[in-house]
Design a protein around this motif. Structure first.
Motif, PDB file in Angstrom:
ATOM      1  N   THR A  39     -15.142  -7.823 -25.079  1.00  0.00           N
ATOM      2  CA  THR A  39     -15.794  -8.822 -25.931  1.00  0.00           C
ATOM      3  C   THR A  39     -16.294  -8.209 -27.238  1.00  0.00           C
ATOM      4  O   THR A  39     -16.398  -8.890 -28.254  1.00  0.00           O
ATOM      5  CB  THR A  39     -16.962  -9.463 -25.182  1.00  0.00           C
ATOM      6  N   GLY A  40     -16.615  -6.923 -27.227  1.00  0.00           N
ATOM      7  CA  GLY A  40     -17.081  -6.268 -28.455  1.00  0.00           C
ATOM      8  C   GLY A  40     -15.934  -5.747 -29.281  1.00  0.00           C
ATOM      9  O   GLY A  40     -14.814  -5.542 -28.796  1.00  0.00           O
ATOM     10  N   GLU A  41     -16.213  -5.493 -30.562  1.00  0.00           N
ATOM     11  CA  GLU A  41     -15.180  -5.007 -31.460  1.00  0.00           C
ATOM     12  C   GLU A  41     -14.724  -3.609 -31.032  1.00  0.00           C
ATOM     13  O   GLU A  41     -15.531  -2.676 -30.939  1.00  0.00           O
ATOM     14  CB  GLU A  41     -15.702  -4.964 -32.891  1.00  0.00           C
ATOM     15  N   GLY A  42     -13.435  -3.492 -30.784  1.00  0.00           N
ATOM     16  CA  GLY A  42     -12.877  -2.212 -30.378  1.00  0.00           C
ATOM     17  C   GLY A  42     -13.089  -1.874 -28.914  1.00  0.00           C
ATOM     18  O   GLY A  42     -12.600  -0.834 -28.451  1.00  0.00           O
ATOM     19  N   ASP A  43     -13.797  -2.713 -28.181  1.00  0.00           N
ATOM     20  CA  ASP A  43     -14.033  -2.434 -26.764  1.00  0.00           C
ATOM     21  C   ASP A  43     -12.794  -2.755 -25.924  1.00  0.00           C
ATOM     22  O   ASP A  43     -12.008  -3.656 -26.273  1.00  0.00           O
ATOM     23  CB  ASP A  43     -15.204  -3.254 -26.237  1.00  0.00           C
ATOM     24  N   THR A  44     -12.623  -2.047 -24.835  1.00  0.00           N
ATOM     25  CA  THR A  44     -11.580  -2.357 -23.857  1.00  0.00           C
ATOM     26  C   THR A  44     -12.196  -2.400 -22.464  1.00  0.00           C
ATOM     27  O   THR A  44     -13.187  -1.717 -22.186  1.00  0.00           O
ATOM     28  CB  THR A  44     -10.457  -1.296 -23.868  1.00  0.00           C
ATOM     29  N   VAL A  45     -11.602  -3.206 -21.618  1.00  0.00           N
ATOM     30  CA  VAL A  45     -12.007  -3.306 -20.222  1.00  0.00           C
ATOM     31  C   VAL A  45     -10.939  -2.624 -19.378  1.00  0.00           C
ATOM     32  O   VAL A  45      -9.747  -2.942 -19.497  1.00  0.00           O
ATOM     33  CB  VAL A  45     -12.185  -4.775 -19.789  1.00  0.00           C
ATOM     34  N   ARG A  46     -11.364  -1.704 -18.540  1.00  0.00           N
ATOM     35  CA  ARG A  46     -10.419  -0.959 -17.708  1.00  0.00           C
ATOM     36  C   ARG A  46     -10.718  -1.222 -16.227  1.00  0.00           C
ATOM     37  O   ARG A  46     -11.876  -1.277 -15.826  1.00  0.00           O
ATOM     38  CB  ARG A  46     -10.513   0.537 -17.993  1.00  0.00           C
ATOM     39  N   PHE A  47      -9.632  -1.339 -15.472  1.00  0.00           N
ATOM     40  CA  PHE A  47      -9.739  -1.556 -14.031  1.00  0.00           C
ATOM     41  C   PHE A  47      -9.154  -0.346 -13.311  1.00  0.00           C
ATOM     42  O   PHE A  47      -8.138   0.211 -13.723  1.00  0.00           O
ATOM     43  CB  PHE A  47      -8.983  -2.822 -13.609  1.00  0.00           C
ATOM     44  N   GLU A  48      -9.806   0.034 -12.251  1.00  0.00           N
ATOM     45  CA  GLU A  48      -9.333   1.152 -11.440  1.00  0.00           C
ATOM     46  C   GLU A  48      -9.462   0.781  -9.960  1.00  0.00           C
ATOM     47  O   GLU A  48     -10.497   0.263  -9.532  1.00  0.00           O
ATOM     48  CB  GLU A  48     -10.146   2.409 -11.728  1.00  0.00           C
ATOM     49  N   VAL A  49      -8.409   1.038  -9.199  1.00  0.00           N
ATOM     50  CA  VAL A  49      -8.375   0.699  -7.769  1.00  0.00           C
ATOM     51  C   VAL A  49      -8.428   1.993  -6.960  1.00  0.00           C
ATOM     52  O   VAL A  49      -7.686   2.944  -7.236  1.00  0.00           O
ATOM     53  CB  VAL A  49      -7.111  -0.095  -7.404  1.00  0.00           C
ATOM     54  N   PHE A  75     -10.373  -1.881  -0.019  1.00  0.00           N
ATOM     55  CA  PHE A  75     -10.222  -1.141  -1.266  1.00  0.00           C
ATOM     56  C   PHE A  75     -11.363  -1.514  -2.203  1.00  0.00           C
ATOM     57  O   PHE A  75     -12.119  -2.471  -1.949  1.00  0.00           O
ATOM     58  CB  PHE A  75      -8.860  -1.409  -1.924  1.00  0.00           C
ATOM     59  N   VAL A  76     -11.500  -0.742  -3.284  1.00  0.00           N
ATOM     60  CA  VAL A  76     -12.568  -0.957  -4.263  1.00  0.00           C
ATOM     61  C   VAL A  76     -11.932  -1.053  -5.640  1.00  0.00           C
ATOM     62  O   VAL A  76     -11.113  -0.204  -6.020  1.00  0.00           O
ATOM     63  CB  VAL A  76     -13.600   0.173  -4.233  1.00  0.00           C
ATOM     64  N   VAL A  77     -12.309  -2.085  -6.391  1.00  0.00           N
ATOM     65  CA  VAL A  77     -11.874  -2.246  -7.777  1.00  0.00           C
ATOM     66  C   VAL A  77     -13.083  -2.012  -8.680  1.00  0.00           C
ATOM     67  O   VAL A  77     -14.116  -2.664  -8.513  1.00  0.00           O
ATOM     68  CB  VAL A  77     -11.288  -3.648  -8.036  1.00  0.00           C
ATOM     69  N   THR A  78     -12.949  -1.074  -9.606  1.00  0.00           N
ATOM     70  CA  THR A  78     -14.021  -0.774 -10.553  1.00  0.00           C
ATOM     71  C   THR A  78     -13.647  -1.311 -11.923  1.00  0.00           C
ATOM     72  O   THR A  78     -12.538  -1.070 -12.410  1.00  0.00           O
ATOM     73  CB  THR A  78     -14.270   0.742 -10.641  1.00  0.00           C
ATOM     74  N   ARG A  79     -14.583  -2.035 -12.540  1.00  0.00           N
ATOM     75  CA  ARG A  79     -14.373  -2.624 -13.870  1.00  0.00           C
ATOM     76  C   ARG A  79     -15.403  -2.013 -14.825  1.00  0.00           C
ATOM     77  O   ARG A  79     -16.610  -2.082 -14.586  1.00  0.00           O
ATOM     78  CB  ARG A  79     -14.540  -4.138 -13.817  1.00  0.00           C
ATOM     79  N   GLY A  80     -14.899  -1.394 -15.882  1.00  0.00           N
ATOM     80  CA  GLY A  80     -15.792  -0.766 -16.855  1.00  0.00           C
ATOM     81  C   GLY A  80     -15.429  -1.150 -18.274  1.00  0.00           C
ATOM     82  O   GLY A  80     -14.270  -1.421 -18.586  1.00  0.00           O
ATOM     83  N   VAL A  81     -16.427  -1.169 -19.159  1.00  0.00           N
ATOM     84  CA  VAL A  81     -16.229  -1.473 -20.574  1.00  0.00           C
ATOM     85  C   VAL A  81     -16.335  -0.170 -21.351  1.00  0.00           C
ATOM     86  O   VAL A  81     -17.329   0.573 -21.217  1.00  0.00           O
ATOM     87  CB  VAL A  81     -17.263  -2.492 -21.085  1.00  0.00           C
ATOM     88  N   TYR A  82     -15.323   0.095 -22.165  1.00  0.00           N
ATOM     89  CA  TYR A  82     -15.250   1.344 -22.910  1.00  0.00           C
ATOM     90  C   TYR A  82     -15.184   1.049 -24.410  1.00  0.00           C
ATOM     91  O   TYR A  82     -14.481   0.120 -24.850  1.00  0.00           O
ATOM     92  CB  TYR A  82     -14.008   2.142 -22.513  1.00  0.00           C
ATOM     93  N   GLY A  83     -15.933   1.837 -25.189  1.00  0.00           N
ATOM     94  CA  GLY A  83     -15.833   1.741 -26.637  1.00  0.00           C
ATOM     95  C   GLY A  83     -14.585   2.435 -27.135  1.00  0.00           C
ATOM     96  O   GLY A  83     -13.909   3.153 -26.394  1.00  0.00           O
ATOM     97  N   ALA A  84     -14.287   2.202 -28.421  1.00  0.00           N
ATOM     98  CA  ALA A  84     -13.088   2.797 -29.003  1.00  0.00           C
ATOM     99  C   ALA A  84     -13.154   4.318 -28.908  1.00  0.00           C
ATOM    100  O   ALA A  84     -14.113   4.943 -29.389  1.00  0.00           O
ATOM    101  CB  ALA A  84     -12.943   2.366 -30.464  1.00  0.00           C
ATOM    102  N   GLY A  85     -12.195   4.924 -28.288  1.00  0.00           N
ATOM    103  CA  GLY A  85     -12.131   6.366 -28.154  1.00  0.00           C
ATOM    104  C   GLY A  85     -13.048   6.952 -27.107  1.00  0.00           C
ATOM    105  O   GLY A  85     -13.093   8.180 -26.959  1.00  0.00           O
ATOM    106  N   ASP A  86     -13.777   6.120 -26.374  1.00  0.00           N
ATOM    107  CA  ASP A  86     -14.691   6.635 -25.354  1.00  0.00           C
ATOM    108  C   ASP A  86     -13.955   6.908 -24.049  1.00  0.00           C
ATOM    109  O   ASP A  86     -13.067   6.161 -23.644  1.00  0.00           O
ATOM    110  CB  ASP A  86     -15.825   5.636 -25.085  1.00  0.00           C
ATOM    111  N   ASP A  87     -14.371   7.998 -23.405  1.00  0.00           N
ATOM    112  CA  ASP A  87     -13.831   8.317 -22.088  1.00  0.00           C
ATOM    113  C   ASP A  87     -14.745   7.849 -20.965  1.00  0.00           C
ATOM    114  O   ASP A  87     -14.366   7.908 -19.794  1.00  0.00           O
ATOM    115  CB  ASP A  87     -13.616   9.831 -21.965  1.00  0.00           C
ATOM    116  N   PHE A  88     -15.938   7.406 -21.315  1.00  0.00           N
ATOM    117  CA  PHE A  88     -16.890   6.944 -20.315  1.00  0.00           C
ATOM    118  C   PHE A  88     -17.352   5.537 -20.677  1.00  0.00           C
ATOM    119  O   PHE A  88     -17.392   5.168 -21.868  1.00  0.00           O
ATOM    120  CB  PHE A  88     -18.095   7.887 -20.236  1.00  0.00           C
ATOM    121  N   PRO A  89     -17.694   4.741 -19.688  1.00  0.00           N
ATOM    122  CA  PRO A  89     -18.154   3.375 -19.964  1.00  0.00           C
ATOM    123  C   PRO A  89     -19.408   3.372 -20.839  1.00  0.00           C
ATOM    124  O   PRO A  89     -20.257   4.273 -20.751  1.00  0.00           O
ATOM    125  CB  PRO A  89     -18.441   2.805 -18.570  1.00  0.00           C
ATOM    126  N   THR A  90     -19.502   2.369 -21.681  1.00  0.00           N
ATOM    127  CA  THR A  90     -20.658   2.263 -22.567  1.00  0.00           C
ATOM    128  C   THR A  90     -21.866   1.664 -21.865  1.00  0.00           C
ATOM    129  O   THR A  90     -22.970   1.662 -22.416  1.00  0.00           O
ATOM    130  CB  THR A  90     -20.295   1.376 -23.770  1.00  0.00           C
TER     131      THR A  90
END
Length: 269
Positions: free
Chosen positions: A181-191, A202-217
């Motif tokens: 939803t934020g500018e440059g943000d991406t949502v990543r899913f991991e199973v 199983f477990v699904v993890t949903r995280g929001v990452y900023g542009a170029g970030d390796d860790f969720p914001t």
């Protein structure tokens, strides 16, 4: 002693059938022919005896190596499973929800705590799709973004529940990243694989990452999914840590509830 020329010996010379001895060459020829015939008969007899000795064990081996084929098994009819169509009172969807500052005590209701799950623009899970019974529970911690929602969905049979679980997992596997939803943000899913006492988890993890970030914001969301028989549990915990310890903690929180879901196993009857 009479003389050799006496009449007694003369009688042998003149009476009875005359004796005409064969020549020596003829005697030898007949002897050779008799020996050849005896040798031939002996050889033929030895071969015949050997064939009998050899043929007998071969026949025995042949009979032993070709046992009679057993009768084919009798076809059996598939076992009829009476799938549980309602959530029994022994299954408490709120079991294991803990919090120090709840807006209200979590109690099971007939409303789903997780209604829909959107993954990359598609509905990966819908509590009202194809279910025959649903129960839920929610927990919201005051002053924080931490909340828990649970849905226990019952399907007509085990195949339908399995398909619902596969639909959610496959959607998360395909959608490794989506616009946020934020500018440059991406949502990543991991199973990741589950460790619950269920037919599958199983477990699904949903995280929001900023542009170029390796860790969720911010805190991530964990979906814990477990299926037993024709029942599917979907738990959503929002705003928590993004690490393996938290994933394990989310599974521990529903372990007792998953244990009671054994009521939906076809072996339970």
């Amino acid at each position: 002693m009479p003389d050799l020329d006496d009449d007694l010996f003369a009688t042998f010379k003149t009476q009875g059938s005359p004796v005409n001895p064969l020549p020596a060459s003829e005697v030898r020829r007949r002897g050779d022919r008799m020996r050849r015939r005896n040798n031939t008969l002996a050889a033929v007899g030895g071969v015949a005896a050997a064939l009998v000795v050899i043929a007998t064990p071969l026949a025995v081996v042949a009979n032993q190596s070709s046992p009679e084929k057993p009768d084919p098994p009798i076809a059996t009819q598939p076992t009829q499973v009476d799938w549980l169509q309602e959530i029994p009172g022994t299954v408490d969807v709120s079991l294991g929800i803990q919090g120090a500052n709840a807006a209200q005590d979590p109690e099971p209701t007939d409303q789903p705590g997780v209604i829909d799950i959107e993954v990359c623009g598609e509905t990966a899970f819908a509590a009202a799709a194809g279910t025959v019974d649903v129960a839920g529970a929610t927990y919201v911690e005051l002053g924080t973004e931490h909340s828990v929602g649970r849905t226990l969905a019952v399907y007509p049979d085990g195949t339908a529940a399995q398909e619902a679980a596969a639909r959610l997992r496959d959607a998360a596997d395909r959608c490794t990243s989506a616009p946020g939803t934020g500018e440059g943000d991406t949502v990543r899913f991991e199973v990741s694989g589950g460790q619950l006492a269920a037919d599958e988890s199983f477990v699904v993890t949903r995280g929001v990452y900023g542009a170029g970030d390796d860790f969720p914001t911010q805190g991530v969301d964990h979906y814990v999914v477990a299926r037993t028989g024709n029942a599917l549990l979907v738990t959503l915990t929002e705003g928590v840590a993004a690490n393996d310890q938290q994933v394990q903690a989310e599974q521990d929180a529903v372990a007792d509830l998953v244990a009671t879901m054994s009521a939906f196993s076809p072996e339970a009857d």
